[in-house]
Design a protein around this motif. Sequence first.
Motif, short mmCIF file in Angstrom:
data_model
loop_
_atom_site.label_atom_id
_atom_site.label_comp_id
_atom_site.label_asym_id
_atom_site.label_seq_id
_atom_site.Cartn_x
_atom_site.Cartn_y
_atom_site.Cartn_z
N GLU A 65 52.74 16.62 40.48
CA GLU A 65 53.20 16.37 39.11
C GLU A 65 52.49 15.15 38.53
N PHE A 66 52.34 14.11 39.35
CA PHE A 66 51.64 12.92 38.89
C PHE A 66 50.20 13.25 38.52
N GLY A 67 49.52 13.96 39.39
CA GLY A 67 48.12 14.32 39.13
C GLY A 67 47.97 15.13 37.86
N ALA A 68 48.87 16.09 37.65
CA ALA A 68 48.80 16.92 36.45
C ALA A 68 49.09 16.11 35.19
N ASP A 69 50.13 15.27 35.24
CA ASP A 69 50.46 14.43 34.08
C ASP A 69 49.33 13.45 33.78
N TYR A 70 48.77 12.86 34.82
CA TYR A 70 47.69 11.89 34.65
C TYR A 70 46.47 12.56 34.02
N ALA A 71 46.11 13.73 34.54
CA ALA A 71 44.96 14.46 34.02
C ALA A 71 45.16 14.85 32.55
N THR A 72 46.37 15.24 32.21
CA THR A 72 46.66 15.59 30.82
C THR A 72 46.58 14.37 29.92
N ALA A 73 47.14 13.26 30.36
CA ALA A 73 47.19 12.05 29.52
C ALA A 73 45.82 11.38 29.37
N PHE A 74 45.08 11.31 30.46
CA PHE A 74 43.84 10.52 30.45
C PHE A 74 42.57 11.34 30.64
N GLU A 75 42.74 12.67 30.75
CA GLU A 75 41.61 13.57 30.95
C GLU A 75 40.75 13.13 32.12
N ALA A 76 41.41 12.76 33.20
CA ALA A 76 40.72 12.30 34.41
C ALA A 76 41.61 12.54 35.62
N ILE A 77 40.98 12.73 36.76
CA ILE A 77 41.70 12.86 38.02
C ILE A 77 41.94 11.45 38.55
N PRO A 78 43.18 11.13 38.96
CA PRO A 78 43.50 9.75 39.33
C PRO A 78 42.55 9.12 40.35
N CYS A 79 42.25 9.80 41.44
CA CYS A 79 41.42 9.17 42.47
C CYS A 79 39.98 8.97 42.00
N ILE A 80 39.48 9.84 41.13
CA ILE A 80 38.13 9.67 40.59
C ILE A 80 38.13 8.55 39.56
N GLU A 81 39.14 8.52 38.74
CA GLU A 81 39.22 7.45 37.75
C GLU A 81 39.40 6.09 38.41
N ALA A 82 40.02 6.05 39.57
CA ALA A 82 40.19 4.78 40.29
C ALA A 82 38.84 4.11 40.51
N VAL A 83 37.87 4.90 40.92
CA VAL A 83 36.53 4.36 41.15
C VAL A 83 35.94 3.88 39.82
N ARG A 84 36.08 4.68 38.77
CA ARG A 84 35.52 4.32 37.47
C ARG A 84 36.18 3.06 36.92
N LEU A 85 37.50 2.96 37.02
CA LEU A 85 38.21 1.79 36.49
C LEU A 85 37.85 0.53 37.25
N ARG A 86 37.74 0.63 38.58
CA ARG A 86 37.37 -0.54 39.36
C ARG A 86 35.94 -0.97 39.04
N THR A 87 35.05 -0.02 38.85
CA THR A 87 33.67 -0.32 38.51
C THR A 87 33.60 -0.98 37.13
N THR A 88 34.35 -0.44 36.17
CA THR A 88 34.40 -0.99 34.83
C THR A 88 34.96 -2.41 34.86
N SER A 89 36.03 -2.61 35.61
CA SER A 89 36.64 -3.93 35.73
C SER A 89 35.68 -4.93 36.35
#
Length: 95
Positions: A65-89
Motif C-alpha cells: 500500500e505504501f509503495g502504491a500510494d508513494y508511486a501515485t503521489a510522487f510518480e516514483a518508486i520509493p527505493c529508487i527515489e531514495a537514491v535520487r533524493l540522497r544524490t540530490t541532497s
Amino acid sequence: MSLRRLADHASMTTRSFRANFSRLTAYTPENYKRMLRLQEARRLISLGVPAEVAARSSGYTNRCEFGADYATAFEAIPCIEAVRLRTTSAVDLEE
C-alpha cells in the motif's frame, strides 16, 4: 485521532465535518492524512532512512500500500527515489 472525534471537537456531524474539510483543503480528511504521511516518509527517505522503515515510521503497516500510494503521489518508486533524493541532497550540500 478519528474523524468522529474531530467532528465532535468541532461540534459538527461527521458528514458536515468531512464536507467542510474537503471544501477548505480540497482533500478528503483521509487523503489529507495520507498526503502528510507520504510527505513525512519522503523526508525520511531523503535523510537516508530505508524506505521500509520510513513507511512504518510514517504510519504505514502495509508495504504494498505504501509503495502504491508513494508511486501515485510522487510518480516514483520509493527505493529508487531514495537514491535520487540522497544524490540530490548531496549535490545541494556541495554547492
